[in-house]
Design a protein around this motif. Sequence first.
Motif, PDB file in Angstrom:
ATOM      1  N   ALA A  10      -8.327  11.763 -15.406  1.00  0.00           N
ATOM      2  CA  ALA A  10      -7.379  12.322 -13.728  1.00  0.00           C
ATOM      3  C   ALA A  10      -7.786  12.103 -12.315  1.00  0.00           C
ATOM      4  N   ASP A  11      -9.130  12.247 -12.799  1.00  0.00           N
ATOM      5  CA  ASP A  11      -8.493  11.663 -10.922  1.00  0.00           C
ATOM      6  C   ASP A  11      -8.996  10.373 -10.428  1.00  0.00           C
ATOM      7  N   PHE A  12      -9.599   9.488 -10.998  1.00  0.00           N
ATOM      8  CA  PHE A  12      -9.785   8.775 -11.163  1.00  0.00           C
ATOM      9  C   PHE A  12      -8.530   7.609 -11.037  1.00  0.00           C
ATOM     10  N   PHE A  13      -7.262   8.031 -12.027  1.00  0.00           N
ATOM     11  CA  PHE A  13      -6.184   7.811 -12.053  1.00  0.00           C
ATOM     12  C   PHE A  13      -5.390   8.460 -11.552  1.00  0.00           C
ATOM     13  N   TYR A  14      -5.259   8.896 -10.360  1.00  0.00           N
ATOM     14  CA  TYR A  14      -4.602  10.438  -9.165  1.00  0.00           C
ATOM     15  C   TYR A  14      -5.018   9.323  -7.926  1.00  0.00           C
ATOM     16  N   HIS A  15      -6.285   8.760  -7.861  1.00  0.00           N
ATOM     17  CA  HIS A  15      -6.354   7.971  -6.370  1.00  0.00           C
ATOM     18  C   HIS A  15      -6.184   6.720  -6.346  1.00  0.00           C
ATOM     19  N   LYS A  16      -5.862   5.993  -8.047  1.00  0.00           N
ATOM     20  CA  LYS A  16      -5.387   5.209  -7.820  1.00  0.00           C
ATOM     21  C   LYS A  16      -4.171   4.986  -7.811  1.00  0.00           C
ATOM     22  N   ALA A  17      -3.335   6.058  -7.974  1.00  0.00           N
ATOM     23  CA  ALA A  17      -1.615   6.153  -8.081  1.00  0.00           C
ATOM     24  C   ALA A  17      -1.631   6.354  -6.129  1.00  0.00           C
ATOM     25  N   LEU A  18      -2.162   7.450  -5.642  1.00  0.00           N
ATOM     26  CA  LEU A  18      -2.375   7.493  -4.312  1.00  0.00           C
ATOM     27  C   LEU A  18      -3.011   6.209  -3.501  1.00  0.00           C
ATOM     28  N   SER A  19      -3.616   5.024  -3.873  1.00  0.00           N
ATOM     29  CA  SER A  19      -4.029   3.993  -3.086  1.00  0.00           C
ATOM     30  C   SER A  19      -2.777   3.324  -3.064  1.00  0.00           C
ATOM     31  N   TYR A  20      -1.858   2.757  -3.942  1.00  0.00           N
ATOM     32  CA  TYR A  20      -0.235   1.632  -3.862  1.00  0.00           C
ATOM     33  C   TYR A  20       0.555   2.685  -3.538  1.00  0.00           C
ATOM     34  N   ALA A  21       0.582   5.215  -3.230  1.00  0.00           N
ATOM     35  CA  ALA A  21       1.684   4.950  -2.937  1.00  0.00           C
ATOM     36  C   ALA A  21       1.635   4.877  -1.793  1.00  0.00           C
ATOM     37  N   LYS A  22       0.319   4.678  -0.605  1.00  0.00           N
ATOM     38  CA  LYS A  22       0.307   4.262   0.620  1.00  0.00           C
ATOM     39  C   LYS A  22       0.869   2.972   1.234  1.00  0.00           C
ATOM     40  N   ARG A  23       0.366   2.351   0.090  1.00  0.00           N
ATOM     41  CA  ARG A  23       1.463   0.751   0.373  1.00  0.00           C
ATOM     42  C   ARG A  23       2.743   0.587   0.215  1.00  0.00           C
ATOM     43  N   SER A  24       3.234   1.415  -0.545  1.00  0.00           N
ATOM     44  CA  SER A  24       4.800   1.746  -0.701  1.00  0.00           C
ATOM     45  C   SER A  24       5.118   2.422   0.530  1.00  0.00           C
ATOM     46  N   ASN A  25       4.113   2.949   0.498  1.00  0.00           N
ATOM     47  CA  ASN A  25       4.918   4.294   2.101  1.00  0.00           C
ATOM     48  C   ASN A  25       6.568   5.179   1.951  1.00  0.00           C
ATOM     49  N   ILE A  26       6.128   5.312   0.527  1.00  0.00           N
ATOM     50  CA  ILE A  26       6.877   6.541  -0.010  1.00  0.00           C
ATOM     51  C   ILE A  26       6.458   7.728  -0.134  1.00  0.00           C
ATOM     52  N   VAL A  27       7.296   8.488   0.808  1.00  0.00           N
ATOM     53  CA  VAL A  27       6.957   9.682   1.328  1.00  0.00           C
ATOM     54  C   VAL A  27       6.495  10.791   0.357  1.00  0.00           C
ATOM     55  N   SER A  28       7.938  10.868  -0.651  1.00  0.00           N
ATOM     56  CA  SER A  28       7.446  12.082  -1.243  1.00  0.00           C
ATOM     57  C   SER A  28       6.856  11.859  -2.879  1.00  0.00           C
ATOM     58  N   LEU A  29       6.371  10.111  -2.436  1.00  0.00           N
ATOM     59  CA  LEU A  29       5.613   9.834  -3.845  1.00  0.00           C
ATOM     60  C   LEU A  29       3.727  10.491  -3.184  1.00  0.00           C
ATOM     61  N   ARG A  30       3.673  10.227  -1.840  1.00  0.00           N
ATOM     62  CA  ARG A  30       2.573  10.771  -1.358  1.00  0.00           C
ATOM     63  C   ARG A  30       2.048  12.044  -0.885  1.00  0.00           C
ATOM     64  N   MET A  31       3.032  13.066  -0.888  1.00  0.00           N
ATOM     65  CA  MET A  31       3.652  14.328  -1.445  1.00  0.00           C
ATOM     66  C   MET A  31       2.872  14.523  -2.413  1.00  0.00           C
ATOM     67  N   MET A  32       3.601  14.121  -3.695  1.00  0.00           N
ATOM     68  CA  MET A  32       3.034  14.616  -5.313  1.00  0.00           C
ATOM     69  C   MET A  32       2.080  14.806  -5.530  1.00  0.00           C
ATOM     70  N   ILE A  33       0.898  13.643  -5.299  1.00  0.00           N
ATOM     71  CA  ILE A  33       0.232  12.816  -6.170  1.00  0.00           C
ATOM     72  C   ILE A  33      -0.493  13.518  -4.841  1.00  0.00           C
ATOM     73  N   THR A  34      -0.759  14.164  -3.693  1.00  0.00           N
ATOM     74  CA  THR A  34      -1.733  14.664  -2.957  1.00  0.00           C
ATOM     75  C   THR A  34      -1.940  16.018  -3.611  1.00  0.00           C
ATOM     76  N   SER A  35      -0.380  16.749  -4.204  1.00  0.00           N
ATOM     77  CA  SER A  35      -0.137  18.027  -4.374  1.00  0.00           C
ATOM     78  C   SER A  35      -1.217  18.218  -5.948  1.00  0.00           C
ATOM     79  N   ASN A  36      -0.886  17.071  -6.424  1.00  0.00           N
ATOM     80  CA  ASN A  36      -1.181  16.939  -7.910  1.00  0.00           C
ATOM     81  C   ASN A  36      -2.841  17.219  -7.157  1.00  0.00           C
TER      82      ASN A  36
END
Length: 742
Positions: free
Chosen positions: A102-128
């Motif tokens: 879970a930790d591995f895939f959350y960080h994967k998700a966060l790295s691509y969320a930073k590229r997409s610059n979708i604020v709500s997505l970054r909020m969601m993953i960081t909270s998870n």
Amino acid sequence: MYIWINISQIMSYYRFYFLVFVFLNLFCPELVAQTGSVSNEIVKDLTKEACDFLDDTNYEKSLEKSGIALQHAFNIKNDTLISRNYNIIAINFHELGELDKADFFYHKALSYAKRSNIVSLRMMITSNLGNLCFFERKLYRDGIAYYKESLKFGDNSKYAEEVAITNLNIVWSYFKIGNFKEGLPYLKYINKNQNDLKGKSNDIALNFLNGMYWSNENKNDKADKYFSKAISYGESIDEKTDLLYAYLEYSKFLNKIGKFEDAYKNMLSYNTIRDEMTNKEKLKRASIAGFNLELDEYKRQIDKIENEKDSQYQSLKKSRIIVILFVLISFILVFLIITLIKNIKFKKKHNLELLRAKEIAEEASMLKTQFISTISHELRTPLYGVVGITNMLLEEHKELSRSQHLSSLKFSARYLLSLVNDILQINKIEENKVVLENLTFNISDEITMIKNSLSFLSQKNNNTISVSIDPEIPEYLIGDKLRLAQILMNLVSNALKFTKDGEVEIIVKLNKIEGKMYYLDFLIKDNGVGIAIVDQGKIFEKFVQVGRKDEDYQGTGLGLSIVKRLLGLFGSTISLKSNIGEGTSFSFVIPFEHDPQKTKKIIDEIEVDLTSSDVYKILIVEDNLINQLVTKKIIEKNNYICKVVDDGFGALEILDKEDFDLILMDINMPLMNGFETTKRIRLKGIKTPIVALTAFDKDEITDEAISSGMSDIIIKPFEPVKLFKIISYLIHEAKSEASIKN
């Protein structure tokens, strides 16, 4: 606990063998070969299906759909969809209890969320990630840091719901660790903006968090009102995760205010919902899809590596310099190999001799350990009888309390026991079997206890003991207080024995502070006979005593040797200053940790003394008649009912006829030893606690005792208080488990 795509209860997750991977790859290619070009809308639909399956706790389908969507998202190079599907995969593994994945895939998700610059997505993953750190891994500060980081990504008006849920998580986090003061501002924010939460599930959490706060403030009416409202909301919806926690916290509150029956009912409701939410069959079905998903990720990594290797290969073909270097290196390697072969032949004979010497040394060490273990057992067994019977005589015949012969007998037995323990201690240290423990202690209390325990020895030689402790030293420290006490006891008792009509000083000063480590400078000083300079290099050796007359200073000559070796475990050394007729000073520095939060946790985990005035029925299994008499007398003195059998077969026979609250089991018995007897008792289905009562060293038998089914170990001779604490604790624990099952 709140994860924005709902997370219910964490479940166990079983691994298959690698052949399962191969099977899935061969016979389920549709899961790993979705490579066709598709539109954004199709990928979004697949992602939505994965979310829906996750909400329904259908992990197999959720992982399958998100895996296919992820491959398509990579093909169309859509960072937002890649991030969303990695997040869904991470949540699946989070629910399945695979925290590292879970930790591995959350960080994967966060790295691509930073590229997409979708604020709500970054909020969601960081909270998870905050939920993963706080609730699962108990990394409380990391979890709260992630939640607060999540709040930085968006303003309150645009992302009102996300901000409200994150504030809810922060409140829960602070309340979970009992920090209600820090969590209160966030609770006030949610109470003010509770309309932003949207949904009864969030209403449940908000109400029981308010209940927890008012419970902490001892406003019981308000707390009860909020808890009741939370449970009322929870019973009206299908999603039971938050209702589960509401029942748990309400039960704790009711137990606190003394409503034990209601607390028990709520705990039953909590257990019922928890059992309903645990579905092992879902995990088994989901494991196949989960492994496929891992294979996809591994294949992507392998493809990336292979592409890099192809690129490097092309570069190598074009580079003649690298080829030349390769040839040169090959020649060098050949030369080195030839040299190594010659060296191996030269050293082979020498290595064989070293190996033989090592085997001989190991055999000698093993024989030494076995000899010491056997001798200590054979000495402790009669010593137990001598000490026990001496105490019985002194208690039953008060007129003998002044008898010099009886006092000499007791002193001699305790002296011989001290010698055995010293020899065992030296052997343990030399065999690297001593491991330092981390216990919370008060340095002033420990030294005061040492001073009081040595008061008899100080009075014998008309000495005084003075103590000086630096006020800058924290009240509570963390370290091995037992080893420290052993060091100080040896040094202070040594000083008292070699000082008459004088003073022994114990001085502790704060040397330095490095982070959480406090370095304490200890000084043990006396004004006794002193040690000659020529003898100072010998006193730390085993069995060495200097400046001693035949009629003076009893001891084994092991005390200072033990001190030196124990200080070595702390990473410290001891310094000595002395002259004949001027007294002696020993000094050393030991670092201890000071961490208030860790100290509180250790103190909270200290077992409560469960001794009581209840009358219990105890079975003693012991072949030695003297030890039978002593142990039975000790047990019956505490008003317990006691029966004695001579061996394991006798124990099995009486247990078929009678029930006992606890069994005291000797280890070294003829016909059938204590381990085998315990195994046979457990095979009968008898759950009665069994305590090994033995003269063997505890470290030697712990593993075998646990594997045979024993509950605890106590070494003879023992302090009766310690025995009764163990008896009361184990019986209380056994009865508690039985009442829960019933």
